[in-house]
Design an enzyme around this catalytic site. Structure first.
Site, PDB file in Angstrom:
ATOM      1  N   GLY A 607      -3.315  -0.476   3.195  1.00  0.00           N
ATOM      2  CA  GLY A 607      -2.499  -1.467   2.519  1.00  0.00           C
ATOM      3  C   GLY A 607      -1.025  -1.221   2.736  1.00  0.00           C
ATOM      4  O   GLY A 607      -0.210  -2.138   2.743  1.00  0.00           O
ATOM      5  N   LYS A 625       0.377   8.768   6.430  1.00  0.00           N
ATOM      6  CA  LYS A 625       0.360   7.332   6.164  1.00  0.00           C
ATOM      7  C   LYS A 625       1.798   6.880   5.981  1.00  0.00           C
ATOM      8  O   LYS A 625       2.491   7.363   5.098  1.00  0.00           O
ATOM      9  CB  LYS A 625      -0.437   7.114   4.883  1.00  0.00           C
ATOM     10  N   ASP A 723      -9.627  -0.617  -5.639  1.00  0.00           N
ATOM     11  CA  ASP A 723      -9.981  -1.056  -4.286  1.00  0.00           C
ATOM     12  C   ASP A 723     -11.071  -0.143  -3.722  1.00  0.00           C
ATOM     13  O   ASP A 723     -10.938   0.429  -2.648  1.00  0.00           O
ATOM     14  CB  ASP A 723      -8.749  -1.064  -3.385  1.00  0.00           C
TER      15      ASP A 723
END
Ligand SMILES: *[C@@H]1O[C@H](CO)[C@@H](O)[C@H](O)[C@H]1NC(C)=O
Ligand SMILES: *[C@@H]1O[C@H](CO)[C@@H](O)[C@H](O)[C@H]1NC(C)=O
Length: 974
Positions: A607, A625, A723
């Site tokens: 995301g 990330k 999620d």
């Protein structure tokens, strides 16, 4: 004279009986005026009605149970012919054991207990459950619901040792237990001699032979409300009837109603009556017993004499000659051994001038009463304690027995005598409010009593001194006052009792000090002050040390590797510590460039942005990330994730090593999970190369569930992942699962806007439908998404099929069609069908429409553990395929469905089928089957055939649904 005596005795008996009932009514409320208990389970709370056919009052189950949910069967299944009790039911999605308590009984007397079940697709899932029922602590029966529309009944006749009995439904992992009706009827002790203190009898069949115009006889014709069902007469039998009233001898063991005895069957063209029955293959009974009831309906004086054979042997030693005045019965008390089929022949003796007859027949299996229930004094005491403090720990059924279901928070002794006693009661931190009830003093065998960390008030009752076995009494951290009973104090001083009374503001060790409260309080305050000061000093020292450490580390190391890599088991979250740690683990942007070799190896996109693989200077592999500048998620969320991750340490959560907030550059450094995502293993390249076995899937499911459970329960405030999906479950080299991507996690804080978001977050296919309605995510939304993950593991399919069809509907549809096998991922190798089934059921309950009906993650963890045990427990002894499919295309309008052996056919075993003379039987019985017809209507009858030859060995047997099979095949017991 003798006759007169008998009459007075009977009248006297009646008077005693009547006065007994009168007293019972006055004293107890559960029994009605007949001493019956009639419960319509799931009927609206605290209401009752008079049943139109039996004229008996039925009550809702409110006062008998405090768990479960009320439902009505689906409209589709409501028919006028159904008893009203069958229209509603109570279902038990939570706890393994749920029990009804039937009180006000007379200890040592005999009772008939009957439970009825009609599924009627009440939950809209079309999932036919299988579960066990117990009476008291004894196994009663496995209830296997085989069709949604056929009622199933279970009846037991037992001597109840106590003044109450519990009827418990046990979830065996094969669907949610439910119950429609529960009835209790007192029996005279002389009735059913086979039921005694050591053996209960469980009804297999009770039939009325002869012309019965299809009516069922029960109360008020049968004062004990036994249900006598018509035994359809086959062509090879003839019906007989009489209108004379048939009497019972005073000590008749069965008291079969006159109207049942007035009809009978006799052979039509041959000399013998033959029939057989096939027991339920799942039946755990050691064997069967029967009771044949006879009455001579022929007024002539011709001799009728016959023997009853089981297979080729006399079942009863002496021949029978029915009486023409009194009802007579022949019965056994010890069960005949187990056979896969019981062949019975009733054959006239050589002297007999008339063929044999049967007026009525009852068949029972037996249950030996082995275990002993917990001491009734202990039970009453613990029940009172449960009641008083509203203890909510799933305490149901007998506290100690069966040992597998013993209550949480207590220990029992099973050794000294046969009667289990409660020896430990631990109600520490149980939120107890109010005074210490004297019921504790009725736990006479208690050794350890822990009531610490509650809000108990008042003084310590003197009665506790009477607990002579007491070795430990822990009352720490309550609000007790007054003095400690002298005896307890003495025992604590001489060392025979460990007495803990710390942290009770107004409790005093002896009566003198009680009179001087200020004196007592000042040392307390002093102690508190000292403790606080010490803690403060320690805290400052710790902070200083950490600060200095950080400085030193800043000087001496370039990149620090987080300790969680070395010690992934480490759990717990120390907020102050973590914040400091987070700062410790800050990376500079150029460090990240070095680690990732200029972001060369992209391994995924989340995301936030892209994820890169890299190596720390010491060689440790990491995933970096980087926050995309155009990412929909902002710096805010980025920091939120960083913050959450540092709070959270669990072996099943991906470990954050550090983060980077350097100008515009934001990044997170995680441990590298070299086996990638679960999604890839289920549906991607990794799945093609080496598909995960069922056992590996189960472990991964359990581990990821543990990770989520930790987020939900181990963190303060709890975290909602929001999620959960297979691409957020990562696997390391050992295929250990860890949950990743907390980017959407949001702490559920105390304010009321908790979790409310204006934009939809999460991933389509995994998103709780409730979320679309409320825009509110809860822990139960994660449970929903996790349910979808479980379904993916079982099926190997994506959450959304082209169509689009959601995986839940897809599975639901196949389960409803009994097509379980087709749901499973064929690539997962060996599996125990029960564990796969259980996981599927768990997934379905996780994805229930109503969040309240979904389990918590903790429940999920428990269930998955059980599945894993099931799987490991059976490893090695099972063959690959428990479900086999083959084509039996003999009948064009028949459908073949395979069932797990554990889902046996329930009341369909209530069939006794007639076999004509041996010469004729071969043709009729070529299939070795028995037939069953629908309870409610003949026009729409459905017959289930069961082939006994495909029994448990192959772990599967065949059930065929065939429409429009006439009932003429033979007499059907129903
Ligand atoms: C019962 O009878 C059937 C035939 O009707 C036969 O196949 C079976 O072996 C018999 N069972 C026993 C235990 O004798
Ligand atoms: C009671 O349970 C608490 C928490 O589970 C435990 O810490 C305590 O030691 C137990 N007390 C006894 C007497 O076992």
């Amino acid at each position: 004279m003798a006759k007169f005596f008998r009459t007075t005795k009977v009248v006297g008996w009646c008077l005693i009986l009547m006065s007994f009932y009168a007293i019972t009514i006055r004293v107890h409320s559960q029994l009605d005026s007949l001493g019956f208990i009639s419960i319509d389970c799931g009927y609206p709370d605290n209401s009752s009605y008079i049943d139109s056919s039996t004229k008996m009052p039925y009550n809702s189950d409110t006062q008998f149970i405090d768990t479960g949910t009320n439902y009505r069967i689906a409209t589709l299944y409501i028919k006028p012919s159904l008893d009203k009790q069958l229209l509603s039911l109570r279902s038990f999605p939570n706890s393994t054991r749920n029990c009804y308590t039937l009180k006000s009984l007379d200890a040592g007397l005999k009772y008939l207990i009957r439970a009825t079940f009609l599924y009627g697709n009440y939950d809209g899932l079309n999932k036919l459950p299988t579960f066990d029922i117990y009476f008291g602590i004894n196994y009663w029966k496995t209830i296997s619901i085989s069709t949604a529309d056929a009622p199933v009944a279970a009846e037991v006749i037992a001597v109840i040792p106590d003044n109450q009995v519990q009827v418990c439904l046990i979830n065996t992992g094969l669907g949610t237990p439910f119950i429609s009706g529960l009835e209790l009827r007192p029996l005279k002790s002389v009735l059913y001699p086979a039921a005694n203190a050591t053996q209960a009898i469980i009804l297999f069949s009770r039939v009325n032979a002869g012309p019965t115009d299809n009516t069922v006889i029960r109360y008020p014709i049968d004062p004990y409300d036994r249900i006598w069902r018509p035994w359809n007469t086959p062509q090879v039998w003839t019906e007989l009837a009489s209108t004379s009233t048939i009497q019972n001898l005073p000590n008749d063991h069965f008291e079969v109603p006159s109207s049942v005895m007035q009809t009978a069957v006799t052979p039509a063209n041959s000399s013998r009556l033959q029939f057989y029955w096939i027991p339920d293959p799942k039946d755990k009974s050691p064997g069967y017993i029967s009771a044949f009831h006879f009455f001579e309906l022929n007024k002539s004086k011709a001799l009728r004499e016959f023997n009853i054979y089981l297979h080729d042997k006399l079942w009863y030693a002496s021949p029978v000659t029915p009486d023409n005045l009194y009802s007579g019965s022949i019965y056994g008390a010890d069960p005949a051994p187990q056979y896969s089929q019981y062949n019975v022949s009733v054959i006239p003796t050589s002297k007999s001038e008339l063929p044999p007859i049967i007026n009525a027949l009852e068949i029972f299996s037996v249950a030996y009463i082995t275990g002993t229930a917990t001491d009734s004094g202990d039970v009453n005491a613990i029940m009172a304690i449960k009641e008083k403090y509203k203890v909510n720990r799933g305490w149901m059924g007998d506290p100690c027995a069966p040992q597998a279901y013993a209550w949480e928070g207590l220990n029992c002794s099973f050794d000294t005598s046969n009667t289990p006693r409660i020896t430990t009661l631990n109600l520490s931190s149980s939120g107890l409010i109010g005074d210490i009830t004297t019921s504790f003093a009725n736990l006479k065998a208690i050794q350890y009593l822990d009531l610490s960390h509650n809000s108990l008030t008042g003084s310590i009752p003197d009665e506790l001194s009477n607990l002579l076995s007491l070795k430990l009494l822990d009352l720490t951290s309550n609000q007790l006052n007054g003095s400690i009973p002298a005896d307890l104090l003495k025992r604590s001083q001489d060392g025979s009792l460990v007495l803990r009374i710390g942290d009770n503001r107004d409790l005093c060790a002896n009566e003198n000090s009680c009179e001087l409260p200020p004196k007592k309080k000042s040392p307390m305050i002093l102690i508190i002050v000292i403790v606080v000061v010490v803690i403060l000093v320690l805290l400052i020292v710790v902070i200083l040390v950490l600060y200095i450490r950080r400085k030193w580390q800043g000087v001496y190391r370039k990149i620090m590797v987080a300790p969680c890599i070395d010690n992934p088991q480490e759990e717990g979250s120390d907020n102050a510590g973590s914040l400091l740690q987070l700062e410790n683990r800050q990376f500079k942007y150029n460090e990240l460039v070095g680690i990732t070799e200029c972001f060369r190896r992209e391994i995924g996109r989340g995301g936030f942005g892209k994820v890169y693989r890299g190596n720390l200077e010491n060689g440790t592999e990491v995933a970096v990330k980087m926050l995309n500048e155009s990412s929909s998620q902002g710096v805010q969320e980025f920091l939120a994730e960083a913050k959450h991750l540092t709070r959270v340490h669990h072996k099943n959560l991906v470990c954050l090593i550090g983060y980077c907030k350097d100008g515009d550059h934001c990044g997170l450094v995680y441990e590298y999970m070299c086996e990638g995502t679960l999604e890839d293993h289920l549906r991607g390249q990794a799945g093609n190369d080496s598909p995960l076995t069922w056992k590996q899937r189960l472990r991964i499911a359990l581990e990821s569930a543990q990770g989520l459970e930790y987020l939900h329960t181990g963190c303060t405030p709890p975290l909602i992942h929001r999620d959960v999906k297979t691409s957020n479950i990562l696997l390391n080299a050992n295929l250990e699962a860890k949950i990743a991507d907390f980017g959407l996690s949001k702490a559920t804080s105390n304010d009321t806007t908790t979790g409310i978001c204006t934009a939809v977050v999460g991933t389509p296919g995994y998103l709780d439908p409730q979320y679309y309605i409320t825009f509110k995510s809860s822990k139960k939304s994660d449970v929903y998404s996790f349910g979808v993950v479980l379904l993916e593991m079982v099926t190997g399919e994506a959450p959304i099929f082209p169509g689009p069809v959601h995986i839940i509907e897809w599975v639901q549809q196949r389960l409803a069609e009994g097509d379980f096998e087709n749901v499973l991922d064929m690539r997962m190798g060996e599996y125990n069908v029960n564990s796969v089934r259980k996981v599927t059921d768990l997934a379905m309950s996780c994805t229930a429409q109503e969040p309240g009906q979904r389990p918590t993650m903790s429940d999920v963890v428990v269930q998955l553990k059980e599945c894993l045990i099931l799987e490991l427990g059976t490893a090695g002894i099972r063959s690959h395929n428990m479900y086999s499919r083959s084509d039996h295309s003999s009948n064009s309008n028949s459908r073949t469905v395979y069932m797990d052996a554990s889902e046996s056919i329930q009341s369909s075993a209530f069939k006794v089928e007639h076999v004509s003379d041996v010469s004729e039987s071969a043709g009729i019985r070529s299939h070795n089957m028995y037939s069953r017809s629908d309870h409610s209507s003949n026009s729409n009858s459905r017959t289930v055939y069961m082939d006994a030859s495909e029994s448990i060995q192959s772990s599967a047997f065949k059930v065929e649904h065939v429409s429009d099979v006439s009932e003429s095949a033979g007499p059907t017991l129903r």
